[in-house]
Design a protein around this motif. Structure first.
Motif, short mmCIF file in Angstrom:
data_model
loop_
_atom_site.label_atom_id
_atom_site.label_comp_id
_atom_site.label_asym_id
_atom_site.label_seq_id
_atom_site.Cartn_x
_atom_site.Cartn_y
_atom_site.Cartn_z
N TRP A 260 0.82 -1.21 0.00
CA TRP A 260 0.00 0.00 0.00
C TRP A 260 0.85 1.26 0.00
N PRO A 317 -12.88 -5.82 10.84
CA PRO A 317 -11.49 -5.35 10.79
C PRO A 317 -10.63 -6.06 9.75
N GLU A 318 -10.80 -7.37 9.61
CA GLU A 318 -9.96 -8.11 8.66
C GLU A 318 -10.31 -7.74 7.22
N LYS A 321 -8.99 -3.72 6.29
CA LYS A 321 -7.58 -3.51 5.93
C LYS A 321 -7.31 -3.66 4.44
N ASP A 322 -8.26 -4.25 3.71
CA ASP A 322 -8.11 -4.40 2.27
C ASP A 322 -8.70 -3.22 1.50
N TYR A 326 -9.01 2.60 3.84
CA TYR A 326 -8.62 2.30 5.22
C TYR A 326 -7.56 3.32 5.61
N ASP A 328 -4.76 3.66 7.18
CA ASP A 328 -3.33 3.40 6.93
C ASP A 328 -3.03 3.33 5.44
N ASN A 329 -3.99 2.90 4.64
CA ASN A 329 -3.78 2.79 3.19
C ASN A 329 -3.86 4.14 2.49
#
Length: 358
Positions: A260, A317-318, A321-322, A326, A328-329
């Motif tokens: 990412w 949550p899992e 993240k994709d 998101y 952080d991405n």
């Protein structure tokens, strides 16, 4: 630009059983529509399937207005122009990119309606970077560096475009898109240009970086389906690609790493065709589709780049993240400069095509 396929097969299977079962939102009041039917251009495939379950059918149940999703080319600017100018509306609204919105609203006749939804309780919470007077952001798509984990077993995997360009320390078969969009941004960042200073593109610097890696590029790809097949078969070890393709490969059992860092992202928006007699019904649909909980439900079908920050409260949550959005991405990415590409695409595409043939 927005070629998407399913990203999590297991999630999709789970979703089929409960498609459309979304907790009822607060009571909504809908304006009287001109028609009981609207036609929406979307990206087809998993989009039409997901939108049918999460948006189209529930909206019809709530309002009595039928929604028909139709697939078209990735950037249907010419089709929209033809419909508006002839007043022959095959569609009432379309899901299109920011560059497409600019092409349809600047430098001549305005071919899209202003949505006027800035004060809607849901629409107004969508961040400004995803919005336009002529479009309400609905999905963020992203280009990333992807690699086969098996190819880098026991050694460091690439984590940046500079690593992708570093053929000495990161040997392996490479694939790059045969198109200047994203490719020139990747080359510029590989040469050391900070993401915050990417535009306007330094074309000389970007092409110099491409000159350096050109002999080491094994595949210049043209379609997302091609990318997915190459990742599964091992034809390439690393590739610059739309994130949906490695996600789909992983859903089929492949083990593909996704970087990412320095991802390049853009926005697709709901836009209403100028002059359509069903504009008010389209506005009601856009408000409906902008509800955070409803938008979050798309994650049951694919790793949606939701534009509502609150939507993440309703995404596991899992799966979150994709998503391209998101936190952080998105913070590690750079937004495509739509105005730059609208102003320069013709000249840059010509230059790139000439470079490919050298």
């Amino acid at each position: 630009m927005t070629e998407i396929t399913t990203s999590r097969r297991t999630a999709l299977k789970a979703a089929v059983a409960g498609a459309g079962l979304i907790a009822a939102p607060a009571v909504l009041r809908y304006a009287r529509a001109t028609s009981k039917r609207i036609v929406v251009r979307d990206d087809g495939g998993i989009y039409t399937k997901a939108y049918g379950a999460v948006y189209y059918k529930p909206f019809t149940q709530k309002t009595g207005i039928e929604v028909v999703g139709v697939q078209a080319t990735a950037e249907p600017v010419a089709q929209i122009r033809s419909m508006v100018e002839t007043k022959n509306y095959t569609w009432d609204m379309a899901k299109i990119s920011q560059p497409a919105i600019l092409l349809l609203t600047e430098g001549g006749k305005v071919l899209l309606e202003k949505h006027g939804l800035e004060n809607d309780p849901f629409v107004k919470t969508i961040p400004a970077q995803y919005m336009s007077p002529y479009g309400v952001g609905t999905n963020v798509y992203s280009t990333v560096l992807a690699y086969r984990e098996e190819a880098f077993k026991g050694r460091a995997a690439p984590k940046s475009w500079a690593d992708f360009w570093n053929v000495k320390d990161f040997p392996g078969r490479r694939g790059i898109r045969k198109h200047p969009f994203d490719t020139l941004e990747q080359a510029a960042m590989a040469s050391g240009v900070p993401a915050a200073q990417l535009y306007p593109l330094d074309l000389d610097r970007a092409f110099k970086a491409l000159d350096a890696i050109k002999p080491k590029v094994d595949v210049w790809w043209n379609s997302g389906a091609q990318v997915e097949q190459m990742l599964k078969s091992g034809e390439v070890d690393m590739i610059a690609t739309w994130v949906s393709r490695p996600q789909s490969a992983n859903a089929d059992g492949a083990k593909i790493g996704i970087v990412w860092n320095q991802n390049i992202w853009g926005v697709d928006s709901w836009s209403i065709l100028a002059g359509t007699p069903n504009a008010d019904a389209c506005r009601e649909f856009i408000k409906f589709a902008s509800e955070p909980q409803r938008m979050g439900s798309l994650s049951q079908y694919f790793a949606a780049g939701v534009t509502q920050p609150e939507a993440f409260k309703y995404i596991k949550p899992e799966l979150a993240k994709d998503s391209p959005t998101y936190p952080d991405n998105i913070k590690n990415g750079v937004q495509i400069d739509a105005k730059y590409w609208v102003a320069n695409q013709a000249a840059v595409i010509e230059k790139f095509n000439g470079w490919v043939l050298k």
